[in-house]
Design a protein around this motif. Structure first.
Motif, PDB file in Angstrom:
ATOM      1  N   MET A   1     -13.610 -18.387 -10.441  1.00 54.19           N
ATOM      2  CA  MET A   1     -12.938 -18.023  -9.191  1.00 54.19           C
ATOM      3  C   MET A   1     -11.525 -18.587  -9.179  1.00 54.19           C
ATOM      4  SD  MET A   1     -12.641 -19.911  -5.916  1.00 54.19           S
ATOM      5  CE  MET A   1     -11.596 -19.355  -4.599  1.00 54.19           C
ATOM      6  N   ASN A   2     -10.589 -17.801  -8.715  1.00 54.10           N
ATOM      7  CA  ASN A   2      -9.199 -18.226  -8.586  1.00 54.10           C
ATOM      8  C   ASN A   2      -9.044 -19.013  -7.289  1.00 54.10           C
ATOM      9  OD1 ASN A   2      -6.451 -18.527  -8.425  1.00 54.10           O
ATOM     10  ND2 ASN A   2      -5.971 -16.364  -8.720  1.00 54.10           N
ATOM     11  N   ARG A   3      -8.753 -20.320  -7.399  1.00 49.70           N
ATOM     12  CA  ARG A   3      -8.673 -21.167  -6.203  1.00 49.70           C
ATOM     13  C   ARG A   3      -7.231 -21.397  -5.744  1.00 49.70           C
ATOM     14  NH1 ARG A   3     -12.849 -23.274  -9.308  1.00 49.70           N
ATOM     15  NH2 ARG A   3     -14.847 -23.549  -8.233  1.00 49.70           N
ATOM     16  N   SER A   4      -6.279 -20.703  -6.324  1.00 52.14           N
ATOM     17  CA  SER A   4      -4.894 -20.901  -5.923  1.00 52.14           C
ATOM     18  C   SER A   4      -4.642 -20.317  -4.541  1.00 52.14           C
ATOM     19  CB  SER A   4      -3.943 -20.250  -6.935  1.00 52.14           C
ATOM     20  OG  SER A   4      -4.187 -18.860  -7.012  1.00 52.14           O
ATOM     21  N   GLY A   5      -3.565 -20.752  -3.931  1.00 49.69           N
ATOM     22  CA  GLY A   5      -3.225 -20.252  -2.616  1.00 49.69           C
ATOM     23  C   GLY A   5      -2.717 -18.817  -2.676  1.00 49.69           C
ATOM     24  N   VAL A   6      -2.670 -18.195  -1.502  1.00 51.42           N
ATOM     25  CA  VAL A   6      -2.219 -16.805  -1.377  1.00 51.42           C
ATOM     26  C   VAL A   6      -1.136 -16.753  -0.307  1.00 51.42           C
ATOM     27  CG1 VAL A   6      -2.875 -14.471  -0.729  1.00 51.42           C
ATOM     28  CG2 VAL A   6      -4.437 -15.856  -2.082  1.00 51.42           C
ATOM     29  N   PRO A   7       0.102 -16.426  -0.663  1.00 51.99           N
ATOM     30  CA  PRO A   7       1.155 -16.351   0.369  1.00 51.99           C
ATOM     31  C   PRO A   7       0.781 -15.365   1.471  1.00 51.99           C
ATOM     32  CG  PRO A   7       2.110 -16.279  -1.832  1.00 51.99           C
ATOM     33  CD  PRO A   7       0.623 -16.176  -2.009  1.00 51.99           C
ATOM     34  N   GLU A   8       0.969 -15.788   2.718  1.00 51.98           N
ATOM     35  CA  GLU A   8       0.697 -14.914   3.852  1.00 51.98           C
ATOM     36  C   GLU A   8       1.951 -14.111   4.165  1.00 51.98           C
ATOM     37  OE1 GLU A   8      -0.856 -15.123   8.510  1.00 51.98           O
ATOM     38  OE2 GLU A   8      -1.107 -16.850   7.168  1.00 51.98           O
ATOM     39  N   PRO A   9       1.863 -12.782   4.171  1.00 51.84           N
ATOM     40  CA  PRO A   9       3.056 -11.968   4.410  1.00 51.84           C
ATOM     41  C   PRO A   9       3.679 -12.249   5.766  1.00 51.84           C
ATOM     42  CG  PRO A   9       1.246 -10.634   3.586  1.00 51.84           C
ATOM     43  CD  PRO A   9       0.672 -11.974   3.928  1.00 51.84           C
ATOM     44  N   LYS A  10       5.002 -12.312   5.775  1.00 54.08           N
ATOM     45  CA  LYS A  10       5.737 -12.548   7.017  1.00 54.08           C
ATOM     46  C   LYS A  10       6.097 -11.204   7.635  1.00 54.08           C
ATOM     47  CE  LYS A  10       7.592 -16.948   5.535  1.00 54.08           C
ATOM     48  NZ  LYS A  10       8.100 -17.357   4.272  1.00 54.08           N
ATOM     49  N   ILE A  11       5.093 -10.582   8.232  1.00 52.76           N
ATOM     50  CA  ILE A  11       5.318  -9.245   8.769  1.00 52.76           C
ATOM     51  C   ILE A  11       4.254  -8.936   9.819  1.00 52.76           C
ATOM     52  CG2 ILE A  11       3.855  -8.020   7.094  1.00 52.76           C
ATOM     53  CD1 ILE A  11       6.117  -5.912   6.914  1.00 52.76           C
ATOM     54  N   ALA A  12       4.657  -8.215  10.865  1.00 49.49           N
ATOM     55  CA  ALA A  12       3.682  -7.705  11.830  1.00 49.49           C
ATOM     56  C   ALA A  12       2.947  -6.534  11.185  1.00 49.49           C
ATOM     57  CB  ALA A  12       4.395  -7.249  13.100  1.00 49.49           C
ATOM     58  N   TYR A  13       1.697  -6.345  11.578  1.00 53.70           N
ATOM     59  CA  TYR A  13       0.903  -5.292  10.946  1.00 53.70           C
ATOM     60  C   TYR A  13       1.237  -3.943  11.563  1.00 53.70           C
ATOM     61  CZ  TYR A  13      -2.925  -3.044   8.521  1.00 53.70           C
ATOM     62  OH  TYR A  13      -3.657  -2.234   7.696  1.00 53.70           O
ATOM     63  N   ALA A  14       2.070  -3.179  10.868  1.00 54.62           N
ATOM     64  CA  ALA A  14       2.462  -1.847  11.337  1.00 54.62           C
ATOM     65  C   ALA A  14       2.772  -0.957  10.141  1.00 54.62           C
ATOM     66  CB  ALA A  14       3.663  -1.938  12.268  1.00 54.62           C
ATOM     67  N   PRO A  15       1.785  -0.711   9.244  1.00 54.37           N
ATOM     68  CA  PRO A  15       2.045   0.128   8.080  1.00 54.37           C
ATOM     69  C   PRO A  15       2.522   1.527   8.483  1.00 54.37           C
ATOM     70  CG  PRO A  15      -0.065  -0.990   7.865  1.00 54.37           C
ATOM     71  CD  PRO A  15       0.398  -1.196   9.273  1.00 54.37           C
ATOM     72  N   GLU A  16       3.341   2.124   7.639  1.00 52.72           N
ATOM     73  CA  GLU A  16       3.766   3.498   7.853  1.00 52.72           C
ATOM     74  C   GLU A  16       2.563   4.429   7.719  1.00 52.72           C
ATOM     75  OE1 GLU A  16       6.776   4.569   8.694  1.00 52.72           O
ATOM     76  OE2 GLU A  16       7.679   2.559   8.646  1.00 52.72           O
ATOM     77  N   HIS A  17       2.700   5.642   8.271  1.00 51.04           N
ATOM     78  CA  HIS A  17       1.662   6.648   8.076  1.00 51.04           C
ATOM     79  C   HIS A  17       2.306   8.005   7.820  1.00 51.04           C
ATOM     80  CE1 HIS A  17       2.437   7.159  12.440  1.00 51.04           C
ATOM     81  NE2 HIS A  17       2.122   8.422  12.213  1.00 51.04           N
ATOM     82  N   TYR A  18       1.515   8.900   7.232  1.00 52.71           N
ATOM     83  CA  TYR A  18       2.035  10.209   6.837  1.00 52.71           C
ATOM     84  C   TYR A  18       0.906  11.227   6.941  1.00 52.71           C
ATOM     85  CZ  TYR A  18       4.461  13.714   3.936  1.00 52.71           C
ATOM     86  OH  TYR A  18       5.085  14.861   3.467  1.00 52.71           O
TER      87      TYR A  18
END
Length: 341
Positions: free
Chosen positions: A1-18
């Motif tokens: 198992m990979n125990r390294s940290g995971v950067p948390e994205p600095k963004i509000a959740y609003a993905p584009e849609h199409y």
């Protein structure tokens, strides 16, 4: 198992849609995007920097169209460019070492088993399957190819010629469902009204003219090229495309154009909050050498819409939350896999 940290994205959740309409005629690929085949498809919004509002808007326009039919998922891209160059000619080269255009597809939205495709102005492609994101220790399967793939590039100007009146290069891609369904729910193509998670990236290097040819601009402090720009359709909040949970929503419509609108399902917001807990649980382990058993240690004083239940061992965790209708449960584990029970 990979125990390294995971950067948390600095963004509000609003993905584009199409809203991806059905194609009305067969496609004869030549790389041009101004023909009748594409008339029914809308352009996406212009690409933005991969970090979103944290960075300035791109200096050059990029946009995409999509269509679909019973056989193919179709893409058209237009890249405004006054320096049209490419060097790589062998399939499955690391194409982003040139300026390139990239497509990412996660059919079932679980962030595991997804596709990456890259193409340069020489029409050289790199297609690969990711078992899971690099952050989760997933290997890329470079030997995987999109069987039946069709591509074409059109140059408005002249390739590798700095003296030409270069304006843009454009791309057409047809990916058959017979290949793409491999990672899809139920092993099948999408149906009208369903969505797949998709994103696009454009890699742009700083280039200059030297002795009549293009070359990357070298940073004298490092003796290496300056870092490339990454311009995308749906911003990521960090310089990493391999966060499939942040890609856009492509909704497949029927021959009548239904559905004619998209509203983010409540379950998608719930899954995003579950993802945020996954980032924080991984980061908690890196800081403390164990996983947090109390969700409050991860959630802090912020306002959340979920009430998670966490189960841990010395090397594993699983976080559960109810779906919006309370009829099922979403789960996520230490390698980022998210599923419904």
């Amino acid at each position: 198992m990979n125990r390294s940290g995971v950067p948390e994205p600095k963004i509000a959740y609003a993905p584009e849609h199409y809203l991806c309409r059905r194609a009305q005629e067969p496609l004869e690929l030549d790389g041009r995007v101004d023909k009748s085949f594409w008339a029914a498809a809308e352009w996406t919004g212009d690409f933005v920097d991969i970090e979103g509002d944290l960075r300035p808007k791109p200096a050059k326009q990029t946009r995409v169209k999509m269509l679909w039919d019973d056989e193919y998922f179709y893409f058209a891209a237009e890249l405004i460019e006054d320096q049209i160059w490419a060097t790589l000619t062998e399939r499955d080269s690391v194409i982003f070492h040139d300026n390139d255009f990239e497509i990412f597809i996660d059919p079932d939205g679980d962030s595991h088993h997804y596709y990456e495709f890259e193409i340069n102005a020489l029409n050289t492609v790199w297609d690969l399957l990711l078992v899971k994101p690099y952050r989760d220790g997933g290997p890329p399967v470079n030997s995987w190819d999109i069987a039946g793939l069709k591509t074409a590039v059109h140059i408005d100007g002249e390739l590798n010629c700095p003296s030409a009146a270069n304006r843009m290069w454009s791309i057409e891609v047809a990916m058959p469902w017979t290949s793409l369904r491999e990672c899809a729910a139920g092993g099948r193509p999408p149906s009208s009204g369903e969505f797949w998670r998709v994103n696009f990236s454009r890699v742009e290097w700083q280039a200059e003219v030297h002795e009549g040819k293009y070359r990357k601009v070298i940073n004298p402090e490092t003796d290496k090229p300056y870092p490339e720009d990454n311009w995308v359709w749906s911003p990521m909040g960090l310089v990493n495309m391999h966060y499939p949970e942040l890609w856009g929503y492509v909704v497949f419509t029927d021959e009548y154009g239904e559905p004619s609108a998209f509203e983010l399902p409540a379950d998608e917001q719930i899954k995003w909050e579950l993802r945020r807990l996954y980032y924080r649980e991984r980061n908690y382990f890196e800081a403390h050498g164990e996983f947090a058993r109390d969700a409050k240690l991860l959630m802090g004083e912020e306002c959340w819409s979920i009430e998670p239940v966490i189960e841990t061992t010395s090397s594993l965790f699983q976080i559960k939350v109810p779906s919006a209708d309370q009829q099922s449960v979403f789960c996520i584990r230490e390698d980022g896999k998210l599923w419904r029970e």
